[in-house]
Design a protein around this motif. Structure first.
Motif, PDB file in Angstrom:
ATOM      1  N   SER A  32       0.893  -1.252  -0.021  1.00 22.17           N
ATOM      2  CA  SER A  32       0.031  -0.056   0.029  1.00 22.17           C
ATOM      3  C   SER A  32       0.842   1.362   0.064  1.00 22.17           C
ATOM      4  CB  SER A  32      -1.024   0.082   1.480  1.00 22.17           C
ATOM      5  OG  SER A  32      -2.059  -0.923   1.094  1.00 22.17           O
ATOM      6  N   GLN A  33       0.417   2.216  -0.801  1.00 20.66           N
ATOM      7  CA  GLN A  33       1.025   3.508  -0.691  1.00 20.66           C
ATOM      8  C   GLN A  33       0.007   4.716  -0.693  1.00 20.66           C
ATOM      9  OE1 GLN A  33       4.354   3.669  -3.655  1.00 20.66           O
ATOM     10  NE2 GLN A  33       3.105   2.224  -4.598  1.00 20.66           N
ATOM     11  N   VAL A  34       0.499   5.821  -0.025  1.00 15.28           N
ATOM     12  CA  VAL A  34      -0.170   6.891   0.008  1.00 15.28           C
ATOM     13  C   VAL A  34      -0.111   8.081  -0.984  1.00 15.28           C
ATOM     14  CG1 VAL A  34      -1.191   8.685   1.319  1.00 15.28           C
ATOM     15  CG2 VAL A  34      -1.053   6.357   2.434  1.00 15.28           C
ATOM     16  N   HIS A  35      -0.809   8.494  -1.934  1.00 16.07           N
ATOM     17  CA  HIS A  35      -0.410   9.547  -3.015  1.00 16.07           C
ATOM     18  C   HIS A  35      -1.328  10.724  -2.459  1.00 16.07           C
ATOM     19  CE1 HIS A  35       2.237   6.574  -4.859  1.00 16.07           C
ATOM     20  NE2 HIS A  35       0.861   5.749  -5.227  1.00 16.07           N
ATOM     21  N   GLU A 127      -6.283  12.581  -2.029  1.00 13.60           N
ATOM     22  CA  GLU A 127      -5.530  11.651  -0.963  1.00 13.60           C
ATOM     23  C   GLU A 127      -6.005  10.289  -1.201  1.00 13.60           C
ATOM     24  OE1 GLU A 127      -5.443  10.955   3.663  1.00 13.60           O
ATOM     25  OE2 GLU A 127      -4.746  12.834   3.192  1.00 13.60           O
ATOM     26  N   ARG A 128      -4.855   9.712  -1.753  1.00 12.28           N
ATOM     27  CA  ARG A 128      -5.275   8.259  -2.469  1.00 12.28           C
ATOM     28  C   ARG A 128      -4.406   7.388  -1.496  1.00 12.28           C
ATOM     29  NH1 ARG A 128      -5.295   6.888  -8.926  1.00 12.28           N
ATOM     30  NH2 ARG A 128      -7.326   7.365  -8.210  1.00 12.28           N
ATOM     31  N   THR A 129      -5.197   6.387  -0.930  1.00 13.58           N
ATOM     32  CA  THR A 129      -4.462   5.137  -0.632  1.00 13.58           C
ATOM     33  C   THR A 129      -4.590   3.972  -1.481  1.00 13.58           C
ATOM     34  OG1 THR A 129      -4.995   5.762   1.757  1.00 13.58           O
ATOM     35  CG2 THR A 129      -4.524   3.207   1.503  1.00 13.58           C
ATOM     36  N   GLN A 130      -3.540   3.785  -2.307  1.00 14.10           N
ATOM     37  CA  GLN A 130      -3.529   2.634  -3.216  1.00 14.10           C
ATOM     38  C   GLN A 130      -2.776   1.497  -2.984  1.00 14.10           C
ATOM     39  OE1 GLN A 130      -2.175   4.181  -7.043  1.00 14.10           O
ATOM     40  NE2 GLN A 130      -1.001   2.485  -7.378  1.00 14.10           N
ATOM     41  N   THR A 131      -3.590   0.449  -3.080  1.00 15.17           N
ATOM     42  CA  THR A 131      -3.140  -0.940  -2.582  1.00 15.17           C
ATOM     43  C   THR A 131      -3.083  -1.988  -3.663  1.00 15.17           C
ATOM     44  OG1 THR A 131      -4.308  -0.745  -0.395  1.00 15.17           O
ATOM     45  CG2 THR A 131      -3.775  -2.943  -0.981  1.00 15.17           C
ATOM     46  N   ASP A 132      -2.049  -2.538  -3.969  1.00 18.13           N
ATOM     47  CA  ASP A 132      -1.885  -3.778  -4.954  1.00 18.13           C
ATOM     48  C   ASP A 132      -2.923  -4.911  -4.660  1.00 18.13           C
ATOM     49  OD1 ASP A 132      -0.243  -2.291  -6.356  1.00 18.13           O
ATOM     50  OD2 ASP A 132       1.517  -3.491  -5.451  1.00 18.13           O
ATOM     51  N   LEU A 133      -3.786  -5.517  -5.521  1.00 15.87           N
ATOM     52  CA  LEU A 133      -4.473  -6.616  -5.378  1.00 15.87           C
ATOM     53  C   LEU A 133      -3.798  -7.760  -6.099  1.00 15.87           C
ATOM     54  CD1 LEU A 133      -7.958  -5.273  -5.927  1.00 15.87           C
ATOM     55  CD2 LEU A 133      -6.863  -5.588  -3.610  1.00 15.87           C
ATOM     56  N   LEU A 134      -3.491  -8.753  -5.289  1.00 12.12           N
ATOM     57  CA  LEU A 134      -2.856 -10.129  -5.899  1.00 12.12           C
ATOM     58  C   LEU A 134      -3.614 -11.030  -6.049  1.00 12.12           C
ATOM     59  CD1 LEU A 134       0.352  -9.739  -3.312  1.00 12.12           C
ATOM     60  CD2 LEU A 134      -0.034  -8.518  -5.251  1.00 12.12           C
ATOM     61  N   ASP A 135      -3.169 -12.139  -7.232  1.00  9.22           N
ATOM     62  CA  ASP A 135      -3.815 -13.466  -7.487  1.00  9.22           C
ATOM     63  C   ASP A 135      -3.297 -14.517  -6.446  1.00  9.22           C
ATOM     64  OD1 ASP A 135      -1.558 -13.984  -8.485  1.00  9.22           O
ATOM     65  OD2 ASP A 135      -2.140 -13.954 -10.766  1.00  9.22           O
ATOM     66  N   THR A 143      -5.426  -2.971  -8.656  1.00  8.13           N
ATOM     67  CA  THR A 143      -5.077  -2.074  -7.783  1.00  8.13           C
ATOM     68  C   THR A 143      -6.570  -1.386  -7.154  1.00  8.13           C
ATOM     69  OG1 THR A 143      -4.962  -0.081  -9.086  1.00  8.13           O
ATOM     70  CG2 THR A 143      -3.120  -1.317  -8.890  1.00  8.13           C
ATOM     71  N   LEU A 144      -6.388  -1.337  -5.811  1.00  6.36           N
ATOM     72  CA  LEU A 144      -7.572  -0.733  -5.085  1.00  6.36           C
ATOM     73  C   LEU A 144      -7.456   0.591  -4.473  1.00  6.36           C
ATOM     74  CD1 LEU A 144     -10.488  -1.081  -3.674  1.00  6.36           C
ATOM     75  CD2 LEU A 144      -8.983  -1.881  -1.676  1.00  6.36           C
ATOM     76  N   CYS A 145      -7.906   1.757  -5.006  1.00  2.11           N
ATOM     77  CA  CYS A 145      -7.599   3.060  -4.492  1.00  2.11           C
ATOM     78  C   CYS A 145      -8.817   3.508  -3.658  1.00  2.11           C
ATOM     79  CB  CYS A 145      -7.395   3.917  -5.798  1.00  2.11           C
ATOM     80  SG  CYS A 145      -6.219   3.247  -7.036  1.00  2.11           S
ATOM     81  N   ASP A 146      -8.409   3.929  -2.583  1.00  3.75           N
ATOM     82  CA  ASP A 146      -9.302   4.444  -1.648  1.00  3.75           C
ATOM     83  C   ASP A 146      -9.201   6.063  -1.664  1.00  3.75           C
ATOM     84  OD1 ASP A 146     -10.790   5.215   0.447  1.00  3.75           O
ATOM     85  OD2 ASP A 146      -9.750   4.222   1.989  1.00  3.75           O
ATOM     86  N   ASP A 147      -9.965   6.655  -2.308  1.00  6.72           N
ATOM     87  CA  ASP A 147      -9.584   8.073  -2.473  1.00  6.72           C
ATOM     88  C   ASP A 147     -10.696   9.195  -1.676  1.00  6.72           C
ATOM     89  OD1 ASP A 147      -8.160   7.347  -4.460  1.00  6.72           O
ATOM     90  OD2 ASP A 147      -9.372   7.541  -6.250  1.00  6.72           O
ATOM     91  N   ARG A 148      -9.859  10.006  -1.324  1.00  5.05           N
ATOM     92  CA  ARG A 148     -10.694  11.045  -0.592  1.00  5.05           C
ATOM     93  C   ARG A 148     -10.591  12.413  -1.569  1.00  5.05           C
ATOM     94  NH1 ARG A 148      -9.721   7.753   3.477  1.00  5.05           N
ATOM     95  NH2 ARG A 148     -11.110   7.459   5.100  1.00  5.05           N
TER      96      ARG A 148
END
Length: 504
Positions: A32-35, A127-135, A143-148
């Motif tokens: 996860s990363q915050v951008h 403000e995006r919390t971006q999380t990789d989604l893996l198989d 990618t799952l992006c939680d955006d405010r």
């Protein structure tokens, strides 16, 4: 460098305090990363792009920083183009490839001229919390992006989730499975087709219906619309200015005047630490535009007057001399304009103009209703005209140099009032339009007076040039004498127009 890919994503609504949905058993979460990102969306004045499902933005921050164009495809998906973002002067200029792609996507609907100018219509701070989604094998498939999100200039705020497949991922069936899993947990697809759509609200529908602004709209919205029109009148005429197309310099110069005037008249609603330096730079551009425009006006007026004289009053080749001198003067001024537009200062100015629209420095009562805030500021500008009129009429000689200089000040201040009422007319309606018409009468008469005064001074210079060249200056003296009579008539008409405009 630029690239393209097919966009495959879904967006979901999420309230501010709501928990992220669970994907256990379907996908695993990775890094996860915050951008923190700033995206400036561009469109035409009537929002033609978004109404055709085309978006164009410049994004700062995040892993995909740069220029993005999203274009509709026949299957309902969208093709996304990406180009790197440049730094330094000219950074706000749309890449040529993106511009061609947008124009091609709109086809016959794409306008021409100033109407095709692309300007900032919304700015999204995310403000995006971006999380990789893996198989199961540990490969990143989405990618799952939680955006405010904060949307300017309306200051709308919301939270949303975005799930996007990576380019090499499996087919769209995975998105269907994610959507089903989210729905089972009460997380449903967003009602809005895009962040931009949500930021703009009803504006695209209103634009499609040709609806104008309303008196109950915020003062900031009315001013933003007017400022956008003036910026388009400057940056949208670059090619015509370089080519010296008919009326291009005049229209661009008027746009600089209107822009500077609006920033001055409505400065109580703006942060002057931002707008005052910008006004100075616009004044520099106005000076570049003013030289060829003034030369053009003097040339046309002087030649028109000389050619209109009875043949017996045209002595020697005074017309040829005047045409050669004035044409050369105009050519030099236009060359200086083109040179100025080719430098970094001009590029930096256009960047600042677009930044003004992307993130307007509102303050004070800018968020209040237009009809509650703006008319009082225009009346203050009218008060400055009244004070100038009183100083003009205090002079003993109403047509003397000092009175004429003060009338020029009156004209500039009257223009500010006229422009302000014109800015308000789309929202405030017929009364504002009628006020603008009365003040336009003032500026037209006083503008003609100023043209006569400037041309008369140039006539005296031409007379000296003619004498030095051995060409009789008699005809120039005839025209100068007629202009002296015209000055007296125009000053009287100007006084009458000002009195009418200042009536309650």
């Amino acid at each position: 460098m630029s690239s393209q890919q097919v966009e495959r994503e879904r967006t979901f609504a999420l309230s501010d305090g709501q928990q992220l949905p669970d994907l256990d058993g379907l996908l695993r979460t990775g890094r996860s990363q915050v951008h923190r990102m700033r995206a400036v969306y561009l469109d035409t004045a009537d929002l033609l792009l978004i109404r055709h499902r085309v978006t164009l933005r410049r994004r700062e921050g995040g892993p995909d920083e740069g220029w993005h164009a999203k274009l509709p495809r026949p299957d309902g998906s969208r093709l996304e183009l990406h180009a790197a973002m440049t730094q330094g002067p000219g950074r706000t200029r749309v890449p040529a490839g993106h511009l061609r792609a947008v124009a091609a996507a709109l086809g016959p609907a794409w306008p021409t001229g100033v109407e095709a100018t692309l300007l900032p219509v919304a700015t999204l701070l995310t403000e995006r919390t971006q999380t990789d989604l893996l198989d199961d094998g540990g490969s990143v498939v989405a990618t799952l992006c939680d955006d405010r999100v904060v949307a300017l200039p309306e200051d709308r705020r919301w939270r949303e989730l975005e799930v996007e497949l990576v380019p090499a991922a499996v087919d769209d069936a995975l998105l269907d499975e994610v959507s089903e899993r989210f729905a089972a947990q009460g997380v449903l697809p967003s009602d809005s087709p895009s962040k931009l759509g949500r930021a703009l609200g009803k504006r695209p529908d209103r634009a499609a219906r040709g609806e104008s602004l309303r008196s109950r709209d915020p003062a900031a919205a009315v001013l933003h619309s007017y400022l956008s029109t003036q910026v388009a009148g400057i940056v949208g005429r670059e090619e015509d200015l370089r080519a010296d197309a008919p009326d291009a310099v005049h229209k661009a110069r008027v746009a600089t005047r209107r822009l500077r005037s609006a920033l001055r008249t409505f400065d109580r609603l703006l942060d002057r630490e931002v707008t005052d330096p910008l006004r100075d730079e616009v004044a520099w551009l106005a000076g570049l535009l003013g030289a060829p425009r003034d030369a053009e006006v003097v040339r046309d007026r002087v030649l028109g007057r000389l050619e209109g004289l009875p043949p017996e009053l045209v002595v020697g080749d005074v017309v040829g001399l005047a045409r050669a001198c004035l044409t050369e003067e105009h050519a030099r001024a236009h060359e200086a304009l083109v040179e100025g537009m080719s430098g970094e200062r001009y590029l930096a100015l256009t960047d600042s103009l677009l930044d003004l629209l992307a993130d307007p420095p509102w303050r004070g009562r800018a968020g209040r209703r237009a009809d509650e805030v703006l008319p009082a500021l225009v009346e203050k500008a009218a008060g400055r005209v009244a004070r100038s009129v009183r100083r003009t009429r205090a002079h003993d000689d109403p047509d003397g140099p000092e009175a004429l200089r003060e009338r020029h000040v009156t004209r500039r201040r009257a223009k500010a009032v006229r422009y302000a009422w014109e800015a308000l007319a789309p929202a405030l309606g017929p009364d504002a339009a009628e006020s603008a018409r009365r003040w336009e009468e003032v500026t037209e008469v006083l503008g003609e007076l100023q043209d006569v005064v400037v041309a008369r001074a140039r006539l005296l210079e031409l007379a000296a040039t003619a004498e030095h060249a051995g060409v009789p200056s008699f005809s120039l003296g005839v025209v100068a004498g007629e202009d002296r009579v015209a000055v007296a008539d125009l000053t009287a008409r100007g006084d009458e127009a000002v009195d009418r405009a200042l009536q309650p």
